[in-house]
Motif scaffolding. Structure first.
Motif, PDB file in Angstrom:
ATOM      1  N   THR A 199       0.806  -1.218   0.000  1.00 24.93           N
ATOM      2  CA  THR A 199       0.000   0.000   0.000  1.00 24.93           C
ATOM      3  C   THR A 199       0.842   1.273   0.000  1.00 24.93           C
ATOM      4  N   GLY A 200       2.155   1.127   0.193  1.00 21.48           N
ATOM      5  CA  GLY A 200       3.014   2.301   0.229  1.00 21.48           C
ATOM      6  C   GLY A 200       4.424   1.994  -0.223  1.00 21.48           C
ATOM      7  N   VAL A 201       5.069   3.020  -0.795  1.00 23.74           N
ATOM      8  CA  VAL A 201       6.449   2.903  -1.264  1.00 23.74           C
ATOM      9  C   VAL A 201       7.217   4.139  -0.826  1.00 23.74           C
ATOM     10  N   VAL A 202       8.410   3.922  -0.291  1.00 20.69           N
ATOM     11  CA  VAL A 202       9.341   5.021  -0.032  1.00 20.69           C
ATOM     12  C   VAL A 202      10.507   4.855  -0.993  1.00 20.69           C
ATOM     13  N   ILE A 203      10.757   5.897  -1.780  1.00 19.28           N
ATOM     14  CA  ILE A 203      11.875   5.883  -2.729  1.00 19.28           C
ATOM     15  C   ILE A 203      12.898   6.902  -2.252  1.00 19.28           C
ATOM     16  N   ASP A 204      14.051   6.393  -1.827  1.00 18.73           N
ATOM     17  CA  ASP A 204      15.111   7.258  -1.306  1.00 18.73           C
ATOM     18  C   ASP A 204      16.061   7.658  -2.433  1.00 18.73           C
ATOM     19  N   LEU A 205      16.182   8.973  -2.647  1.00 18.16           N
ATOM     20  CA  LEU A 205      17.014   9.512  -3.721  1.00 18.16           C
ATOM     21  C   LEU A 205      18.291  10.172  -3.185  1.00 18.16           C
ATOM     22  N   THR A 206      18.671   9.868  -1.961  1.00 18.02           N
ATOM     23  CA  THR A 206      19.813  10.520  -1.323  1.00 18.02           C
ATOM     24  C   THR A 206      21.079  10.443  -2.169  1.00 18.02           C
ATOM     25  N   SER A 207      21.321   9.331  -2.823  1.00 21.04           N
ATOM     26  CA  SER A 207      22.554   9.152  -3.601  1.00 21.04           C
ATOM     27  C   SER A 207      22.466   9.685  -5.021  1.00 21.04           C
ATOM     28  N   VAL A 208      21.293  10.149  -5.434  1.00 23.13           N
ATOM     29  CA  VAL A 208      21.124  10.678  -6.791  1.00 23.13           C
ATOM     30  C   VAL A 208      21.554  12.141  -6.804  1.00 23.13           C
ATOM     31  N   GLN A 209      22.634  12.403  -7.527  1.00 24.92           N
ATOM     32  CA  GLN A 209      23.197  13.758  -7.564  1.00 24.92           C
ATOM     33  C   GLN A 209      22.709  14.589  -8.744  1.00 24.92           C
ATOM     34  N   MET A 210      22.291  13.908  -9.828  1.00 21.79           N
ATOM     35  CA  MET A 210      21.848  14.618 -11.022  1.00 21.79           C
ATOM     36  C   MET A 210      20.619  13.915 -11.589  1.00 21.79           C
ATOM     37  N   ILE A 211      19.783  14.703 -12.262  1.00 18.14           N
ATOM     38  CA  ILE A 211      18.568  14.157 -12.872  1.00 18.14           C
ATOM     39  C   ILE A 211      18.289  14.954 -14.144  1.00 18.14           C
ATOM     40  N   ASP A 212      17.786  14.283 -15.147  1.00 20.51           N
ATOM     41  CA  ASP A 212      17.392  15.003 -16.362  1.00 20.51           C
ATOM     42  C   ASP A 212      15.878  14.945 -16.520  1.00 20.51           C
ATOM     43  N   SER A 213      15.372  15.576 -17.556  1.00 22.51           N
ATOM     44  CA  SER A 213      13.919  15.676 -17.714  1.00 22.51           C
ATOM     45  C   SER A 213      13.279  14.313 -17.944  1.00 22.51           C
ATOM     46  N   TYR A 214      13.947  13.422 -18.665  1.00 25.44           N
ATOM     47  CA  TYR A 214      13.368  12.098 -18.918  1.00 25.44           C
ATOM     48  C   TYR A 214      13.254  11.299 -17.623  1.00 25.44           C
ATOM     49  N   ILE A 215      14.313  11.284 -16.826  1.00 26.92           N
ATOM     50  CA  ILE A 215      14.300  10.547 -15.556  1.00 26.92           C
ATOM     51  C   ILE A 215      13.240  11.141 -14.630  1.00 26.92           C
ATOM     52  N   ALA A 216      13.138  12.459 -14.595  1.00 25.78           N
ATOM     53  CA  ALA A 216      12.124  13.110 -13.762  1.00 25.78           C
ATOM     54  C   ALA A 216      10.725  12.691 -14.199  1.00 25.78           C
ATOM     55  N   ARG A 217      10.515  12.611 -15.509  1.00 24.77           N
ATOM     56  CA  ARG A 217       9.196  12.192 -16.019  1.00 24.77           C
ATOM     57  C   ARG A 217       8.906  10.748 -15.637  1.00 24.77           C
TER      58      ARG A 217
END
Length: 118
Positions: free
Chosen positions: A42-60
């Motif tokens: 019923t729930g998900v936690v997605i930890d992005l602590t180690s993600v230093q960069m993101i582009d528009s495709y990944i964000a989408r």
């Protein structure tokens, strides 16, 4: 490379420890949706602590993960968004409206619990 998805009770925990490329992001999306369906989480936690960069495709793709998860009856909370990632999202004009966030994993689990249990 696959991103591990851990089950904790009715929740799934994901800690992205690598920089996401297009192929990995799409594989993650498929893996997570399959795991939600398989476990009935019923729930998900997605930890992005180690993600230093993101582009528009990944964000989408990440935004789509939230929408698709909600269609399966599962709430998503993102944790650990780095300042550079938030700046990039704003610079790209990408809106994460209605997407739940928390500073760290502990706060993310607490927020998820509040969302699901009132």
């Amino acid at each position: 490379m696959r991103i591990p998805i851990l089950k904790l009770g009715n929740y799934l925990l994901v800690s992205i420890q690598i920089e996401l490329d297009d192929k990995t992001a799409v594989q993650f999306q498929q893996d997570l949706l399959n795991m939600i369906h398989k476990t009935g989480s019923t729930g998900v936690v997605i930890d992005l602590t180690s993600v230093q960069m993101i582009d528009s495709y990944i964000a989408r793709v990440l935004g789509d993960v939230v929408k698709m998860s909600e269609l399966l009856g599962c709430q998503v909370v993102f944790t650990g968004i780095q300042p550079a990632v938030s700046i990039t999202l704003i610079d790209l004009g990408i809106s994460f409206r209605n997407i739940k966030t928390a500073m760290n994993l502990e706060q993310g689990l607490e927020k998820l619990k509040q969302l699901l249990e009132g």
